[in-house]
Design a protein around this motif. Structure first.
Motif, mmCIF file in Angstrom:
data_model
loop_
_atom_site.group_PDB
_atom_site.id
_atom_site.type_symbol
_atom_site.label_atom_id
_atom_site.label_comp_id
_atom_site.label_asym_id
_atom_site.label_seq_id
_atom_site.Cartn_x
_atom_site.Cartn_y
_atom_site.Cartn_z
ATOM 1 N N GLU A 16 0.833 -1.208 0.000
ATOM 2 C CA GLU A 16 0.000 0.000 0.000
ATOM 3 C C GLU A 16 0.863 1.252 0.000
ATOM 4 O O GLU A 16 0.489 2.268 -0.591
ATOM 5 C CB GLU A 16 -0.940 0.018 1.205
ATOM 6 C CG GLU A 16 -2.108 -0.921 1.088
ATOM 7 C CD GLU A 16 -2.965 -0.960 2.349
ATOM 8 O OE1 GLU A 16 -2.640 -0.246 3.329
ATOM 9 O OE2 GLU A 16 -3.943 -1.721 2.352
ATOM 10 N N ALA A 18 3.445 1.730 -1.627
ATOM 11 C CA ALA A 18 3.844 1.990 -3.016
ATOM 12 C C ALA A 18 2.618 2.185 -3.908
ATOM 13 O O ALA A 18 2.714 2.159 -5.129
ATOM 14 C CB ALA A 18 4.691 0.834 -3.544
ATOM 15 N N ARG A 19 1.453 2.333 -3.284
ATOM 16 C CA ARG A 19 0.166 2.498 -3.963
ATOM 17 C C ARG A 19 -0.172 1.304 -4.850
ATOM 18 O O ARG A 19 -0.719 1.444 -5.931
ATOM 19 C CB ARG A 19 0.124 3.804 -4.750
ATOM 20 C CG ARG A 19 0.227 5.026 -3.853
ATOM 21 C CD ARG A 19 0.138 6.305 -4.620
ATOM 22 N NE ARG A 19 1.145 6.321 -5.683
ATOM 23 C CZ ARG A 19 1.111 7.084 -6.742
ATOM 24 N NH1 ARG A 19 0.144 7.936 -6.894
ATOM 25 N NH2 ARG A 19 2.057 7.034 -7.660
ATOM 26 N N LEU A 20 0.197 0.119 -4.374
ATOM 27 C CA LEU A 20 -0.122 -1.112 -5.087
ATOM 28 C C LEU A 20 -1.158 -1.894 -4.294
ATOM 29 O O LEU A 20 -1.066 -1.981 -3.069
ATOM 30 C CB LEU A 20 1.131 -1.970 -5.282
ATOM 31 C CG LEU A 20 2.202 -1.365 -6.175
ATOM 32 C CD1 LEU A 20 3.480 -2.194 -6.100
ATOM 33 C CD2 LEU A 20 1.710 -1.279 -7.607
ATOM 34 N N SER A 21 -2.116 -2.459 -4.997
ATOM 35 C CA SER A 21 -3.174 -3.239 -4.366
ATOM 36 C C SER A 21 -3.124 -4.667 -4.869
ATOM 37 O O SER A 21 -2.806 -4.917 -6.040
ATOM 38 C CB SER A 21 -4.548 -2.668 -4.717
ATOM 39 O OG SER A 21 -4.671 -1.342 -4.283
ATOM 40 N N LEU A 72 -1.288 -4.566 -8.386
ATOM 41 C CA LEU A 72 -1.457 -3.574 -9.441
ATOM 42 C C LEU A 72 -1.696 -2.198 -8.851
ATOM 43 O O LEU A 72 -2.198 -2.066 -7.745
ATOM 44 C CB LEU A 72 -2.658 -3.936 -10.329
ATOM 45 C CG LEU A 72 -2.624 -5.285 -11.025
ATOM 46 C CD1 LEU A 72 -3.962 -5.552 -11.696
ATOM 47 C CD2 LEU A 72 -1.501 -5.339 -12.039
ATOM 48 N N ARG A 73 -1.377 -1.191 -9.627
ATOM 49 C CA ARG A 73 -1.676 0.177 -9.228
ATOM 50 C C ARG A 73 -2.996 0.560 -9.898
ATOM 51 O O ARG A 73 -3.217 0.290 -11.064
ATOM 52 C CB ARG A 73 -0.566 1.120 -9.691
ATOM 53 C CG ARG A 73 -0.784 2.553 -9.232
ATOM 54 C CD ARG A 73 0.436 3.424 -9.414
ATOM 55 N NE ARG A 73 1.416 3.079 -8.385
ATOM 56 C CZ ARG A 73 2.690 2.791 -8.618
ATOM 57 N NH1 ARG A 73 3.154 2.804 -9.832
ATOM 58 N NH2 ARG A 73 3.507 2.493 -7.638
ATOM 59 N N GLY A 74 -3.892 1.178 -9.135
ATOM 60 C CA GLY A 74 -5.155 1.651 -9.693
ATOM 61 C C GLY A 74 -6.202 0.564 -9.867
ATOM 62 O O GLY A 74 -7.008 0.630 -10.790
#
Length: 149
Positions: A16, A18-21, A72-74
């Motif tokens: 999170e 790194a803004r990855l889900s 993944l991001r977004g």
């Protein structure tokens, strides 16, 4: 530097930053709860709203020690109806000779043998030509058969 094993929950929280889900397991069969998890575990997952915690529960319920995940991001979650619509148009083809298709599936809790009467007609249909998921689901052998691999 020591290697420290982490629970999925811990890895997801780190990602999170790194803004990855977490999107899904890279092992397709790991994403099919009905095939690999006991009904009690499935019921617990149905009540769990935190996706990272749900993945950790899946690990314990299937005795999974190592994971291969896609982050993944977004990521924008979609509903069940939209998932079905998107999947309906996917095309599948048989990449091996029909006689070389095995109906044995390996997963986190062992090997499962698929029912000949369900899977062989699908293999035969794919041997004739590529089919969409919707066409495969419309085959008589594909009718729902709860609890059967």
């Amino acid at each position: 530097m020591a290697i420290v094993p982490l629970y999925h929950l811990d890895v997801a929280r780190e990602m999170e930053g790194a803004r990855l889900s977490h999107a899904c397991s890279a092992t397709i069969s790991d994403n099919i709860d009905a095939a690999w998890l006991a009904p009690a575990a499935q019921a617990l997952l149905a009540e769990t709203r935190d996706r990272a915690w749900a993945e950790t529960i899946r690990d314990f319920a299937s005795n999974r020690q190592f994971r291969r995940d896609l982050f993944l991001r977004g990521v924008t979650p979609i509903g069940v109806v939209e998932q079905k619509e998107r999947l309906a148009g996917l095309r599948f083809l048989l990449a091996v000779a029909p006689d070389d298709v095995s109906l044995k599936f390996s997963g986190p809790v062992g090997e499962v043998t698929g029912q000949e009467g369900i899977y062989r007609p699908i293999v035969d249909a794919l041997a004739q030509q590529p089919r969409t998921a919707e066409e495969i689901a419309a085959l008589p052998a594909s009718a729902p058969n709860p609890g059967q691999p």
